[in-house]
Design a protein around this motif. Structure first.
Motif, PDB file in Angstrom:
ATOM      1  N   UNK A  24      43.951  30.048  41.446  1.00 51.10           N
ATOM      2  CA  UNK A  24      44.601  31.069  40.568  1.00 51.10           C
ATOM      3  C   UNK A  24      43.803  32.231  40.277  1.00 51.10           C
ATOM      4  N   UNK A  25      42.573  31.899  39.970  1.00 53.61           N
ATOM      5  CA  UNK A  25      41.647  32.612  39.254  1.00 53.61           C
ATOM      6  C   UNK A  25      41.079  33.614  40.502  1.00 53.61           C
ATOM      7  N   UNK A  26      40.750  32.959  41.573  1.00 52.76           N
ATOM      8  CA  UNK A  26      40.526  33.773  42.991  1.00 52.76           C
ATOM      9  C   UNK A  26      41.515  34.740  43.152  1.00 52.76           C
ATOM     10  N   UNK A  27      42.739  34.497  43.152  1.00 57.51           N
ATOM     11  CA  UNK A  27      43.678  35.537  43.384  1.00 57.51           C
ATOM     12  C   UNK A  27      43.798  36.610  42.452  1.00 57.51           C
ATOM     13  N   UNK A  28      43.639  36.218  40.973  1.00 58.48           N
ATOM     14  CA  UNK A  28      43.325  37.477  40.009  1.00 58.48           C
ATOM     15  C   UNK A  28      42.483  38.370  40.390  1.00 58.48           C
ATOM     16  N   UNK A  29      41.116  37.772  40.716  1.00 67.95           N
ATOM     17  CA  UNK A  29      40.061  38.605  40.706  1.00 67.95           C
ATOM     18  C   UNK A  29      39.864  39.438  42.366  1.00 67.95           C
ATOM     19  N   UNK A  30      40.354  38.542  43.395  1.00 68.66           N
ATOM     20  CA  UNK A  30      39.927  39.043  44.867  1.00 68.66           C
ATOM     21  C   UNK A  30      41.176  39.435  45.531  1.00 68.66           C
ATOM     22  N   UNK A  31      42.492  39.418  45.166  1.00 70.51           N
ATOM     23  CA  UNK A  31      43.602  39.380  45.849  1.00 70.51           C
ATOM     24  C   UNK A  31      44.439  40.276  45.413  1.00 70.51           C
ATOM     25  N   UNK A  32      44.787  41.568  46.154  1.00 68.84           N
ATOM     26  CA  UNK A  32      45.793  42.585  45.447  1.00 68.84           C
ATOM     27  C   UNK A  32      47.050  42.341  45.401  1.00 68.84           C
ATOM     28  N   UNK A  33      47.553  42.775  44.276  1.00 63.00           N
ATOM     29  CA  UNK A  33      46.947  43.668  43.460  1.00 63.00           C
ATOM     30  C   UNK A  33      46.106  42.886  42.445  1.00 63.00           C
ATOM     31  N   UNK A  34      44.874  43.547  42.301  1.00 64.66           N
ATOM     32  CA  UNK A  34      43.522  42.948  41.669  1.00 64.66           C
ATOM     33  C   UNK A  34      44.251  42.706  39.972  1.00 64.66           C
ATOM     34  N   UNK A  58      29.397  42.814  47.754  1.00 63.50           N
ATOM     35  CA  UNK A  58      28.614  43.973  48.541  1.00 63.50           C
ATOM     36  C   UNK A  58      28.674  43.744  49.970  1.00 63.50           C
ATOM     37  N   UNK A  59      28.481  42.580  50.306  1.00 62.00           N
ATOM     38  CA  UNK A  59      28.416  42.111  51.863  1.00 62.00           C
ATOM     39  C   UNK A  59      29.471  42.271  52.570  1.00 62.00           C
ATOM     40  N   UNK A  60      30.669  41.475  51.956  1.00 58.03           N
ATOM     41  CA  UNK A  60      31.844  41.251  52.682  1.00 58.03           C
ATOM     42  C   UNK A  60      33.106  41.824  52.121  1.00 58.03           C
ATOM     43  N   UNK A  61      33.001  42.485  51.046  1.00 58.65           N
ATOM     44  CA  UNK A  61      34.338  43.135  50.278  1.00 58.65           C
ATOM     45  C   UNK A  61      34.946  41.987  49.707  1.00 58.65           C
ATOM     46  N   UNK A  62      36.383  42.417  49.672  1.00 64.26           N
ATOM     47  CA  UNK A  62      37.259  41.368  48.957  1.00 64.26           C
ATOM     48  C   UNK A  62      37.844  40.840  50.206  1.00 64.26           C
ATOM     49  N   UNK A  63      37.464  40.624  51.330  1.00 68.82           N
ATOM     50  CA  UNK A  63      38.178  39.908  52.434  1.00 68.82           C
ATOM     51  C   UNK A  63      37.878  38.441  52.207  1.00 68.82           C
ATOM     52  N   UNK A  64      38.687  37.378  52.694  1.00 70.22           N
ATOM     53  CA  UNK A  64      38.308  36.034  52.804  1.00 70.22           C
ATOM     54  C   UNK A  64      38.001  35.597  51.035  1.00 70.22           C
ATOM     55  N   UNK A  65      39.137  35.695  50.343  1.00 67.00           N
ATOM     56  CA  UNK A  65      38.812  35.664  48.902  1.00 67.00           C
ATOM     57  C   UNK A  65      38.386  34.116  48.636  1.00 67.00           C
ATOM     58  N   UNK A  66      38.759  33.056  49.375  1.00 63.78           N
ATOM     59  CA  UNK A  66      38.171  31.835  49.194  1.00 63.78           C
ATOM     60  C   UNK A  66      37.063  31.173  49.773  1.00 63.78           C
ATOM     61  N   UNK A  67      36.442  31.929  50.196  1.00 63.26           N
ATOM     62  CA  UNK A  67      35.098  31.864  51.077  1.00 63.26           C
ATOM     63  C   UNK A  67      34.219  30.781  50.228  1.00 63.26           C
TER      64      UNK A  67
END
Length: 606
Positions: A62-72, A26-35
């Motif tokens: 791998x799991x971060x790409x699955x949930x936060x990198x397009x295509x989700x 909610x704060x930063x959206x899906x940007x910077x997925x590995x933060x």
């Protein structure tokens, strides 16, 4: 199991990073997925190491790409995904490697600290056991450091306060303080690298005095200036006390050695003097230390070798005690010399202890005794001759003198009886006086003979009941004059060691005197008992008769000495002389006390 549990933590960290990433959507959206994956991976790397960190980075990517990198919600193996995965894995490996290095360094540091603490503990314990403390003075920072044992030596609790040089000097005994300060200061001013000193300290809490040995070494910088001093403090009180005890024992032994009047020398196997006491040195005319190494036969006997009688030679041969008696002019007299073997720690003979006892006076006394014995024998021979003459005289008195005396008495009595009517009163008076005188002469002869027998009779010592003897004498006296009123007081249980016959004669004379000198009293008293004078047992015979003048008391024990006229109290003056000889033959003494008309008291000891 512990090793694999780290990988479990690494896997659990992945969902944690995913959940945290969802939390900040909610704060930063899906940007910077590995933060959130980066900090979690760093934490795993620091905590669990490189392997678990790589696992967290790989699966987490791998799991971060699955949930936060397009295509989700898809896993795509394209160049960008593989590149992100590789970067994350490499980053995880690097951070894990750094974590391993940091953890290994920390373990080494902890191990070294543990070893250092153990070493310090062992050092403190060793210093405590050895009573050996250490100190260090940084002259640049003016900082003094004491080990725990230094505090203990000074009677303080370890690290009780920050050590200072002034506190140290205050603990030093006042009489030693200047010397201690000078020792340290002069070593610096004179450029000496090492100094040491022994001194006393005073424990402030108890006032106890301890002895310490200090040693210090100075360290210099590259210019030669002293910048640091390191030293040790060793508590040597017990050693000093032991040394003092040894010194006292040595002094006591030397005093005893020199106080013995016998001449003592310690002699080695080669007849050389190792040590002498003062009396021996004085007889040799040398100081004791000048006698060491001298040949004993040369300086004691003036010979070129040991004499034949030498007990030292015999002791060296058989290891036994020997003695000899000799006269030695060089030592000034006669001596009994004894030798006892002397051994070293291994039991090997190293000489003997030679003791010479001066018997010069004893030899003189023995010679004097021989002379006295010869003189005594001569006196005994003379006494025997005198006794034989006395016996001959006694025989003459008892036979030759009595015969004419009896004739005079007999003819006088015949004249009285046969010529009674033919002689006038004066003639009869002369005859009666002659008869009385011959009778008195007879009594006197008997008393003299008794006195002579008392002096010559052999003594037979037995246990004598004096109370029983006194009782028999009293019965005999009462039979002679049964009409007299005399109170007799005889103590019971009076026993002594002596000649019963002679003691009976003595008591008969004493009781006879009391009976005679109380004859004019209506009520007389005679007492026999025992008392204590000057701690000794004393017997006495006491009466309430005529008494005596003490000015003449000393004459009464001399034969024929009397204080009363024949008409007052008849007697020959032999009785008390007889008592005196009997008492003296028993090793005692006799004396008399009294007053005129108040009775007499005769004391005697046995």
């Amino acid at each position: 199991m512990k090793k694999y549990s780290k990988y479990g933590y690494a896997i659990l960290a992945i969902p944690l990073s995913i959940l945290l990433r969802f939390a900040i959507v909610p704060l930063i959206g899906y940007g910077i997925p590995y933060i959130m994956l980066y900090p979690v991976t760093v934490g795993v790397a620091l905590f669990a190491g490189m392997g678990p960190a790589v696992l967290t980075g790989f699966l987490g990517s791998i799991i971060t790409d699955y949930f936060f990198v397009s295509p989700l919600h898809t896993i795509t193996l394209d160049v960008s995904h593989i590149t992100r995965l590789s970067i994350m894995v490499l980053t995880s490996a690097f951070v894990g490697y750094v974590g391993d290095m940091l953890r290994a360094g920390r373990k080494r540091a902890e191990k070294q600290a543990l070893v250092l603490r153990d070493s310090e503990t062992r050092l403190n314990r060793s210093q405590e056991i050895a009573h050996l403390g250490s100190w260090e003075l940084d002259l640049v920072k003016n900082k003094l450091t004491w080990s725990d044992e230094v505090y203990r030596i000074f009677g303080l609790q370890p690290q009780e306060f920050s050590a200072t040089y002034e506190a140290f000097l205050e603990a030093v005994h006042p009489d030693d303080r200047t010397a201690v300060n000078d020792a340290y200061s002069s070593s610096i001013s004179e450029g000496r690298d090492i100094y040491e000193i022994e001194h006393r300290i005073v424990r402030k809490a108890t006032g106890e005095i301890r002895y310490v040995h200090e040693k210090c070494q100075h360290f210099r910088d590259e210019t030669g200036r002293i910048i640091r001093s390191v030293g040790m403090v060793h508590d040597i009180t017990e050693r000093k006390q032991a040394e003092d005890e040894i010194l006292r024992a040595k002094q006591e032994w030397e005093r005893t050695f020199d106080s013995v009047p016998d001449l003592i020398a310690i002699i080695d196997n080669h007849h050389r003097i190792l040590r002498v006491n003062k009396p021996m040195a004085q007889r040799l005319g040398l100081d004791a230390d000048k006698c060491i190494g001298l040949p004993c036969y040369q300086y004691v006997h003036g010979l070129d070798g040991p004499p034949d009688f030498c007990p030292h030679v015999r002791t060296l041969k058989d290891g036994c005690h020997h003695f000899a008696e000799l006269h030695e002019e060089r030592l000034g007299g006669d001596f009994i010399v004894t030798t006892n073997p002397l051994y070293d720690e291994q039991g090997r003979s190293i000489g003997s202890v030679h003791v010479a006892r001066d018997i010069t006076e004893r030899k003189k006394a023995e010679a004097h005794i021989i002379t006295l014995n010869e003189e005594l024998k001569r006196k005994v021979d003379e006494l025997d001759a005198a006794n034989k003459e006395l016996e001959a005289f006694s025989y003459s008195v008892s036979h030759d003198l009595r015969a004419p005396l009896r004739s005079v008495a007999g003819f006088s009595q015949a004249l009285i009886e046969d010529y009674h009517g033919k002689l006038d009163n004066e003639g009869m008076d002369f005859l009666n006086r002659m008869v009385s005188s011959t009778r008195r002469m007879g009594v006197l002869i008997d008393d003299l003979l008794n006195l002579s027998r008392v002096s010559r009779t052999d003594m037979n010592r037995v246990n004598v009941n004096l109370s029983r003897l006194a009782g028999k004498i009293v019965k005999n006296l009462k039979r002679t004059q049964p009409e007299r009123q005399v109170e007799f007081i005889i103590a019971d249980g009076l026993f002594t060691d002596g000649d019963e016959h002679l003691l009976n004669v003595a008591l008969e004379n004493l009781f006879g005197n009391s009976w005679k000198f109380t004859g004019k009293l209506q009520k007389a008293m005679i007492e026999f008992g025992e008392t204590i004078k000057d701690g000794n047992s004393v017997y006495y015979v006491k009466d309430n008769g005529a008494g005596l003048d003490m000015n003449y008391a000393g004459k009464l024990f001399t034969p024929f000495q009397r204080l009363h006229k024949e008409e007052e109290f008849p007697g020959t003056g032999i009785g008390l002389a007889t008592v005196k000889r009997i008492i003296e033959r028993h090793g005692g003494r006799v004396w008399i006390e009294g007053e005129i008309d108040k009775g007499a008291l005769v004391y005697f000891t046995l």
